[in-house]
Write an enzyme that holds these catalytic residues in place. Structure first.
Site, short mmCIF file in Angstrom:
data_model
loop_
_atom_site.label_atom_id
_atom_site.label_comp_id
_atom_site.label_asym_id
_atom_site.label_seq_id
_atom_site.Cartn_x
_atom_site.Cartn_y
_atom_site.Cartn_z
CG ASP A 1 -72.84 11.03 -69.54
OD1 ASP A 1 -73.34 10.16 -68.81
OD2 ASP A 1 -73.34 11.39 -70.62
CD GLU B 1 -72.02 6.45 -68.06
OE1 GLU B 1 -73.07 6.00 -67.55
OE2 GLU B 1 -72.02 7.47 -68.79
#
Length: 838
Positions: free
Chosen positions: A401, A437
């Site tokens: 993330d 990401e």
């Protein structure tokens, strides 16, 4: 020769059981004055440390903290918690580490730390020995944080559910024990612990189809599961669940975070939960709330075992397991947040602080804090955590993330970051699937395509292009769109502009997606032009306002059959582009059967029916829209996996950008009339129809035919072969390509088989089936009357009633199509079609 002292070898923090019945315990705190290991026992059981510990009593002349400084080992009784706390003074710091040997230790032992040192929050120093701290390396978690002044290191009050006080004020002297979670020791020294483990699937990137899901949300409403298994790790491992996933055809399960989590302060103050889990409480312990009640009652070891068993079951069924992990920030939030672990151990070492103001934290995550990956020990901590999940739990890969935050040096992104090198160089981690990401909220935070081998990345450019072409441009009712042929071609070919960056890096590094947990579901993309996040309690101000979605004339659910059919075909167009593009496709769980979140595009705090997948459609005796979409998507996944052009990781490389490979060596492009596009065509926004031919090295070629206009259109396919349609997005509405100048239309009247295959259906389920069946039969009897109002030439070929979940069978035109030229095919309006070489 005798071994040297412990600190010479114990360079990794953690709790290590020893053969003498005790444990060596190591924790890092580079700037503390003193650290204590605290072991918790019930007062109705004999203490394991009776001979070693000095009993403490309340003393009006000395505080609890002053007393524990006096003795190497001391103990106190906490009557209101029915608990005994024994404190062991640790030795250190030796190179930032503190040590102690416990004479006795046991599986399930509850423990934590207290740390004393300077209190100077304006300079980023926040030591407070009144706060009970988790072990950062703890493998189990027990309890949760209460919204209480005790959980905060500074003096504060909680008034009407809101924290009131200054994080730069006086130090709190309220003991946090009993108000915060504690660590649980798990003894996993068994050398036989991996015996009988199934083989990891090790699916090659070129054959990978990722499926993103939430452990709880996937089965929370699953009617095939007993109540006790719904929303649990065990529910995901259930044979029927696995059979459904196999039927869909995906290869790799990407789980939203399953590390132990804690709700952010903002959510706690507003009485809401962090459903997604991007608020990590422990980087080694799994989230207990996703385990069955039975496992939770047995303790942390049983919770972890349920996770291990889930991974084993997924492996046995042939699936890889990829974990979404959050190393960019922790659940402690900004300086005003609670003190649970890292802030109390060493705020300066764990978190990034502003250079000009050390008392304030850098925040490139939007969550209040950012872990400091310029600190070697923070990098080591993350690597140790990842290795634990990979080696002990059996995880096959990780999705990071806000990955840009993990690769910032002196505040700026670099793909040469030590953390990225540590991942690449590690013999275990470097051979797993590593997905980034590629953005964060910091300066120059958009970095798609800029991570190097071996990292794959989420491709937001693919997402935006797909949505714009099939939704915004279509819903705008204009002859001109916003997407050029060049842009579409680039995305279909795996985004060489972004991923042809390193030798050996190719299209598979592009994780193509249209929807994910963050944003609209696929169905909501076609139902809502605007977000509808009112349930989140932030006046609809949260979540992105730029969604590139469309509502086709009506916001939300509608009974209009033409709008419903247009939406369905748009959803299949986006799915078709996702699964027929080069690159690695990722689907969002539920998109294959029209799951909806009622227009909420930021449902991170909705642990309820808004986010839990809805499975009622499985019990209709006739083919519903959900069933048709599931079958259509499953067939397309199977086709992709069967075709040779998608089984290559070398479609393009860095040489492509250098011009050393001809652009046409693996792909050819044609306009509808069969001619090759001229230079002007690549940038003409009116060109919305084309054919992409993928040439196979060893098998048959395929053509992806895109008809981006709102009318049926003839295409002349390459004349050196004969072609057969294998899949078309318009099939969802009973239309498919036809020879000559007519589209074929057909009737699909199969009955559902799902009801017959739900094991041990309860009486409630049977009643649902009977009720739905009665309603469907009534609707089906009237279908011809209802469908008569629809023009045979309309895009709608199926009538739906009620709330877009009830439907009748389509009314199909009997118009004959002329055979014409064998290489001339008429494609349905606004469709994408896969043609296979005969």
């Amino acid at each position: 020769m005798r071994n040297p002292p412990l600190h010479r070898y114990a360079t990794r923090p953690g709790l290590y059981f020893t053969d003498d019945g005790g444990a060596d315990v190591v924790v890092r705190s580079e700037t503390a004055d003193q650290v204590w290991l605290c072991v918790l026992e019930s007062i109705d059981q004999p203490s394991a440390f009776f001979q070693d510990a000095i009993r403490l009593f309340e003393d009006p002349n000395a505080s609890f903290i002053q007393q524990i400084h006096e003795f190497p080992v001391c103990t106190r009784i906490i009557e209101h918690l029915y608990m005994r706390e024994t404190l062991f003074r640790m030795t250190g710091p030796n190179y930032g580490l503190w040590y102690v040997h416990l004479p006795k230790a046991w599986d399930g032992m509850r423990y934590g730390y207290r740390v004393d040192g300077a209190w100077d929050p304006k300079h980023g120093v926040r030591f407070n020995p009144y706060k009970f701290l988790l072990d950062p390396y703890g493998k189990g978690i027990d309890g949760s944080m209460e919204l209480s002044p005790a959980a905060f290191s500074y003096e504060c009050d909680v008034v009407d559910g809101k924290v009131s006080g200054s994080s730069y004020g006086a130090m709190s002297t309220v003991d946090s024990l009993g108000h915060v979670p504690v660590s649980v020791a798990i003894d996993d020294r068994d050398i036989h612990k991996h015996e009988g483990d199934p083989q990891h699937p090790h699916v090659p990137w070129r054959k990978t189809v990722i499926y993103e899901m939430h452990v709880k949300g996937f089965t929370a409403n699953a009617p095939w599961l007993p109540e006790a298994l719904r929303g649990t790790y065990a529910g995901l491992a259930h044979p029927t669940t696995l059979a459904y996933l196999q039927g869909l055809g995906i290869t790799s399960i990407e789980l939203l975070p399953i590390m132990a989590k804690q709700d952010e302060l903002f959510l706690q103050e507003h009485g809401r939960k962090n459903y997604w889990g991007y608020s990590t409480l422990s980087y080694f312990a799994p989230e207990p709330s996703y385990a069955t009640k039975a496992a939770q009652e047995k303790g942390a070891a049983a919770v972890r075992q349920e996770v291990i068993d889930m991974v084993r079951a997924l492996h046995e069924a042939g699936f890889e397991v990829i974990m979404d992990v959050v190393y960019n920030h922790t659940c402690e939030g900004g300086t005003e947040g609670p003190t649970i672990c890292w802030r109390g151990l060493d705020d300066l070492a764990y978190y990034r602080h502003q250079k000009a103001n050390a008392g304030r934290l850098e925040d490139t995550t939007g969550c209040g804090n950012t872990l400091d990956f310029t600190n070697t020990h923070v990098v080591t901590f993350a690597i140790d955590s990842l290795r634990y999940w990979a080696k002990r739990i059996g995880i096959d890969g990780f999705r990071f993330d806000l990955g840009v935050t993990l690769a910032r040096l002196e505040g700026e992104f670099t793909h040469h970051h030590p953390f990225l090198y540590a991942l690449r160089a590690d013999l275990l981690l470097g051979n797993l699937k590593l997905i980034m990401e590629p953005w964060d909220l910091g300066n120059l935070g958009w970095r798609t395509g800029q991570f190097a081998v071996p990292f794959a990345e989420w491709n937001d450019r693919f997402r935006d292009t797909t949505r714009t072409f099939w939704l915004e441009d279509v819903d705008g009712s204009s002859d001109y769109g916003r997407t050029s042929l060049q842009e579409m071609a680039t995305r279909l070919c795996g985004s060489a502009d972004l991923f042809a960056t390193d030798p050996g890096r190719g299209a598979t590094a592009s994780i193509n997606f249209v929807s994910c947990h963050d944003g609209f579901t696929l169905t909501d993309l076609t139902r809502y032009r605007d977000k509808h996040n009112e349930a989140n309690g932030e006046n609809n101000n949260d979540g992105s306002s730029v969604n590139r979605s469309a509502n086709f004339g009506v916001e939300g659910v509608t009974n209009e059959p033409e709008i419903i059919a247009a939406r369905e075909q748009a959803a299949m167009n986006m799915t078709g582009m996702l699964l027929l593009s080069l690159g690695t496709p990722m689907m969002l769980a539920g998109d294959e059967f029209r799951n909806t979140q009622d227009g909420n595009n930021n449902a991170y705090c909705q642990d309820n029916d808004i986010t839990w997948l809805k499975w009622d459609w499985m019990y209709s005796p006739h083919k519903t829209r959900e069933m048709r979409r599931l079958e259509t998507v499953s067939r397309l996944v199977a086709l992709r996996k069967s075709l040779d052009p998608y089984h290559h990781e070398d479609f393009f490389t860095r040489l492509t950008q250098l011009g050393l490979l001809k652009p046409s060596s693996r792909v050819q492009w044609f306009l509808p009339d069969g001619t090759t596009p001229m230079e002007r065509d690549w940038f003409d926004l009116a060109v919305r129809s084309f054919t992409m031919r993928l040439l196979s090295n060893s098998e048959v070629d395929v053509c992806i035919v895109v008809n981006g206009v709102a009318e049926d259109r003839q295409f002349r396919l390459p004349s050196d072969s004969e072609w057969m349609p294998k899949w078309c997005s318009a099939e969802i509405n009973g239309r498919r390509p036809g020879h000559g100048n007519h589209v074929e239309e057909y009737l699909n009247t199969e009955e559902s088989i799902w009801t017959q295959h739900v094991p041990d259906a309860s009486e409630t389920v049977r009643k649902i089936v009977e009720a739905v069946s009665a309603q469907k039969d009534k609707l089906f009897d009237n279908s011809q009357i209802l469908s008569a109002s629809i023009s045979p030439n309309s895009i709608a070929t199926a009538t739906e009633l009620d709330d877009e979940t009830s439907e009748t069978e389509p009314h199909i035109s009997d118009t004959d199509s002329a055979p014409g030229d064998g290489n001339v095919w008429t494609m349905p309006a606004l469709s994408i079609t896969l043609m296979k070489q005969v």
